[in-house]
Design a protein around this motif. Sequence first.
Motif, mmCIF file in Angstrom:
data_model
loop_
_atom_site.group_PDB
_atom_site.id
_atom_site.type_symbol
_atom_site.label_atom_id
_atom_site.label_comp_id
_atom_site.label_asym_id
_atom_site.label_seq_id
_atom_site.Cartn_x
_atom_site.Cartn_y
_atom_site.Cartn_z
ATOM 1 N N ARG A 143 0.856 -1.184 0.000
ATOM 2 C CA ARG A 143 0.000 0.000 0.000
ATOM 3 C C ARG A 143 0.897 1.240 0.000
ATOM 4 O O ARG A 143 1.993 1.211 0.561
ATOM 5 C CB ARG A 143 -0.876 0.029 1.254
ATOM 6 C CG ARG A 143 -1.702 -1.230 1.442
ATOM 7 C CD ARG A 143 -2.182 -1.373 2.866
ATOM 8 N NE ARG A 143 -2.767 -2.686 3.082
ATOM 9 C CZ ARG A 143 -3.038 -3.191 4.273
ATOM 10 N NH1 ARG A 143 -2.772 -2.495 5.361
ATOM 11 N NH2 ARG A 143 -3.576 -4.403 4.376
ATOM 12 N N PRO A 144 0.441 2.325 -0.574
ATOM 13 C CA PRO A 144 1.271 3.529 -0.601
ATOM 14 C C PRO A 144 1.233 4.281 0.722
ATOM 15 O O PRO A 144 0.368 4.043 1.584
ATOM 16 C CB PRO A 144 0.620 4.360 -1.711
ATOM 17 C CG PRO A 144 -0.818 3.958 -1.665
ATOM 18 C CD PRO A 144 -0.829 2.494 -1.311
ATOM 19 N N ALA A 145 2.170 5.203 0.869
ATOM 20 C CA ALA A 145 2.175 6.091 2.035
ATOM 21 C C ALA A 145 1.006 7.062 1.942
ATOM 22 O O ALA A 145 0.488 7.342 0.867
ATOM 23 C CB ALA A 145 3.489 6.860 2.100
ATOM 24 N N GLY A 146 0.613 7.574 3.095
ATOM 25 C CA GLY A 146 -0.455 8.562 3.137
ATOM 26 C C GLY A 146 0.081 9.954 3.430
ATOM 27 O O GLY A 146 0.802 10.162 4.408
ATOM 28 N N ARG A 147 -0.203 10.905 2.549
ATOM 29 C CA ARG A 147 0.085 12.332 2.729
ATOM 30 C C ARG A 147 1.572 12.671 2.712
ATOM 31 O O ARG A 147 1.976 13.745 3.141
ATOM 32 C CB ARG A 147 -0.588 12.855 3.998
ATOM 33 C CG ARG A 147 -2.100 12.581 4.023
ATOM 34 C CD ARG A 147 -2.783 13.193 5.203
ATOM 35 N NE ARG A 147 -2.879 14.645 5.032
ATOM 36 C CZ ARG A 147 -3.532 15.465 5.866
ATOM 37 N NH1 ARG A 147 -4.147 14.944 6.922
ATOM 38 N NH2 ARG A 147 -3.576 16.753 5.650
ATOM 39 N N ILE A 148 2.403 11.753 2.233
ATOM 40 C CA ILE A 148 3.809 12.060 1.972
ATOM 41 C C ILE A 148 4.198 11.362 0.665
ATOM 42 O O ILE A 148 3.532 10.425 0.222
ATOM 43 C CB ILE A 148 4.773 11.612 3.096
ATOM 44 C CG1 ILE A 148 4.779 10.075 3.231
ATOM 45 C CG2 ILE A 148 4.427 12.275 4.415
ATOM 46 C CD1 ILE A 148 5.886 9.560 4.130
ATOM 47 N N GLU A 149 5.286 11.811 0.056
ATOM 48 C CA GLU A 149 5.823 11.175 -1.130
ATOM 49 C C GLU A 149 6.890 10.173 -0.697
ATOM 50 O O GLU A 149 7.834 10.530 0.007
ATOM 51 C CB GLU A 149 6.435 12.217 -2.065
ATOM 52 C CG GLU A 149 5.424 13.205 -2.648
ATOM 53 C CD GLU A 149 4.435 12.536 -3.574
ATOM 54 O OE1 GLU A 149 4.850 11.638 -4.331
ATOM 55 O OE2 GLU A 149 3.245 12.905 -3.541
ATOM 56 N N ALA A 150 6.730 8.914 -1.103
ATOM 57 C CA ALA A 150 7.693 7.876 -0.733
ATOM 58 C C ALA A 150 7.617 6.741 -1.731
ATOM 59 O O ALA A 150 6.587 6.531 -2.387
ATOM 60 C CB ALA A 150 7.406 7.356 0.681
ATOM 61 N N ASP A 151 8.712 5.997 -1.850
ATOM 62 C CA ASP A 151 8.723 4.814 -2.708
ATOM 63 C C ASP A 151 7.657 3.827 -2.242
ATOM 64 O O ASP A 151 7.416 3.669 -1.029
ATOM 65 C CB ASP A 151 10.085 4.113 -2.651
ATOM 66 C CG ASP A 151 11.171 4.900 -3.366
ATOM 67 O OD1 ASP A 151 10.898 5.422 -4.456
ATOM 68 O OD2 ASP A 151 12.290 4.980 -2.828
ATOM 69 N N LEU A 296 14.924 -0.540 -1.336
ATOM 70 C CA LEU A 296 15.429 0.088 -0.118
ATOM 71 C C LEU A 296 16.951 0.149 -0.118
ATOM 72 O O LEU A 296 17.544 1.205 0.155
ATOM 73 C CB LEU A 296 14.930 -0.689 1.113
ATOM 74 C CG LEU A 296 15.328 -0.103 2.467
ATOM 75 C CD1 LEU A 296 14.563 1.182 2.744
ATOM 76 C CD2 LEU A 296 15.094 -1.109 3.588
ATOM 77 N N PHE A 297 17.615 -0.959 -0.470
ATOM 78 C CA PHE A 297 19.077 -0.970 -0.456
ATOM 79 C C PHE A 297 19.655 -0.139 -1.590
ATOM 80 O O PHE A 297 20.763 0.387 -1.469
ATOM 81 C CB PHE A 297 19.597 -2.405 -0.468
ATOM 82 C CG PHE A 297 19.508 -3.065 0.875
ATOM 83 C CD1 PHE A 297 20.412 -2.750 1.876
ATOM 84 C CD2 PHE A 297 18.496 -3.972 1.154
ATOM 85 C CE1 PHE A 297 20.325 -3.329 3.135
ATOM 86 C CE2 PHE A 297 18.397 -4.561 2.406
ATOM 87 C CZ PHE A 297 19.313 -4.239 3.406
ATOM 88 N N ALA A 298 18.898 0.000 -2.679
ATOM 89 C CA ALA A 298 19.347 0.905 -3.738
ATOM 90 C C ALA A 298 19.379 2.334 -3.222
ATOM 91 O O ALA A 298 20.291 3.108 -3.547
ATOM 92 C CB ALA A 298 18.412 0.798 -4.950
ATOM 93 N N ARG A 299 18.398 2.701 -2.407
ATOM 94 C CA ARG A 299 18.402 4.025 -1.782
ATOM 95 C C ARG A 299 19.573 4.160 -0.803
ATOM 96 O O ARG A 299 20.274 5.169 -0.774
ATOM 97 C CB ARG A 299 17.089 4.257 -1.040
ATOM 98 C CG ARG A 299 15.882 4.516 -1.919
ATOM 99 C CD ARG A 299 15.944 5.893 -2.544
ATOM 100 N NE ARG A 299 14.717 6.220 -3.278
ATOM 101 C CZ ARG A 299 14.606 7.252 -4.094
ATOM 102 N NH1 ARG A 299 15.636 8.042 -4.329
ATOM 103 N NH2 ARG A 299 13.465 7.493 -4.714
ATOM 104 N N SER A 306 19.290 10.653 -5.799
ATOM 105 C CA SER A 306 18.258 11.563 -5.292
ATOM 106 C C SER A 306 17.038 11.548 -6.200
ATOM 107 O O SER A 306 16.288 12.522 -6.263
ATOM 108 C CB SER A 306 18.827 12.983 -5.206
ATOM 109 O OG SER A 306 19.308 13.402 -6.487
ATOM 110 N N ALA A 307 16.841 10.438 -6.911
ATOM 111 C CA ALA A 307 15.688 10.303 -7.803
ATOM 112 C C ALA A 307 14.403 10.430 -6.999
ATOM 113 O O ALA A 307 14.343 10.012 -5.832
ATOM 114 C CB ALA A 307 15.728 8.960 -8.515
ATOM 115 N N PRO A 308 13.378 11.016 -7.595
ATOM 116 C CA PRO A 308 12.116 11.167 -6.864
ATOM 117 C C PRO A 308 11.512 9.805 -6.540
ATOM 118 O O PRO A 308 11.788 8.813 -7.226
ATOM 119 C CB PRO A 308 11.233 11.956 -7.839
ATOM 120 C CG PRO A 308 11.829 11.723 -9.176
ATOM 121 C CD PRO A 308 13.301 11.569 -8.947
#
Length: 331
Positions: A143-151, A296-299, A306-308
Motif C-alpha cells: 500500500r502507498p504512504a499517506g500524505r507524503i511522497e515515498a517509494d 530500499l538498499f538501492a536508496r 536523489s531520484a524522486p
Amino acid sequence: MKDVAARAGVGLKTVSRVVNSEPGVTPETERRVQEAIDALGFRRNDSARVLRKGRTASIGLVLEDLADPFYGPLSRAVEEVARTYGALLINGSSAQDPERERELVLALCARRVDGLLIIPAGNDHRYLEPEIRAGIATVFVDRPAGRIEADAVLSDSFGGTRAGVAHLIAHGHRRIGFIGDQPRIHTAAERLRGYRAAMADAGIPVADSWMSLGVTSPERVRLAARDMLSDADPVTAVFAGNNRVTVTVVRLLAEWRRPVALVGFDDLELADLLDPGLTVVAQDAALLGRTAAERLFARLDGAAGSAPPEWVELPTQLLIRGSGEIPGEIG
C-alpha cells in the motif's frame, strides 16, 4: 584484527575487506583470513562500525499481522535480501492499528535502523518526514504512504480484481457479491474499484446489497455472505477481497444448499486440494518483498541517488482451479 592479520599473513585492510564483504580479495586470501578469524574467535565490533560509518547494518519491517500467511514469504524474501547486504532484519506487527504502526516505526528509528519497509495501517505518514530528512530510507509495501511522497511497491489490486470478476461474468454470472476489507485500506478500495469496473464493462448494474466492506473477522464476513446468498434475489457468485475473507466464505459454502461460484484475492495453501479447487487472483508475496527490499538498499547504497520516489506495480495472476468456473445463469 591485528592478531587475525598476523595469523593470516595479510594487512589490516585485507582483513577489513573480508570482514565487511568488500571486493578486492582473492579466494585463497579470503580463505586464510576466514580460517584465522575462526581460530581466534574474532567478532566484528558493530558499535565501532556504527561510529565509523554512521550505519547500523539493520533495517526494520513493519507488517500488518505476523500471523497472516501472506506475510510469511514476504518477510522471508526481505530477510534474504537483507542478508546479502550484510544487514539484520527487525520486524513487528501493527495489528492494523495506525497508532501501533506509528509507535513501532518511531521505535525502530530510535534504534537507528538504516531503513524501513512499511506495510501501512494508517493513512497519514507525515510523522515520518523528520526521519526521512534525517536519512532513514523508507519504502512502503503493498500500500502507498499517506500524505507524503515515498517509494512504494504494490500488486495490481485493481487489475487483478477486474480480471477475476470478469472471469465470473464470462461463466454466466450477473449477480456477483463482493466482500472486502475496511474501505480506508488502499488495497480494499482498489479491489472494490476493480469489481465495479468489471461489472460496468459488462453493463451490469450493481446493487448495494451485493457489496460489503468492513473488518475481516469470521463473524462479520459470514454474516455478509449469508445476507447476499439469502436475499430475495441472491448472488450466484462471490468475489472475496483477501485470504481471510476467502477462508470464511469457503467454510460457509461447504454447508450451503446450492452451488455458488467463488474467486478469491490471494492464494491459499492447499487451495488446489479443495473440491472444487479454489480459483484465485494470486499476487507474488515473495516478489513483493524482494522488490521492495532491493529498492530500499538501492536508496541506502546511493544507486537510486536523489531520484524522486516512485511506485512499482507488480502484476497478478488468475489461477483457474474450479470454484470460479461453476456456471451461472446467462441473462
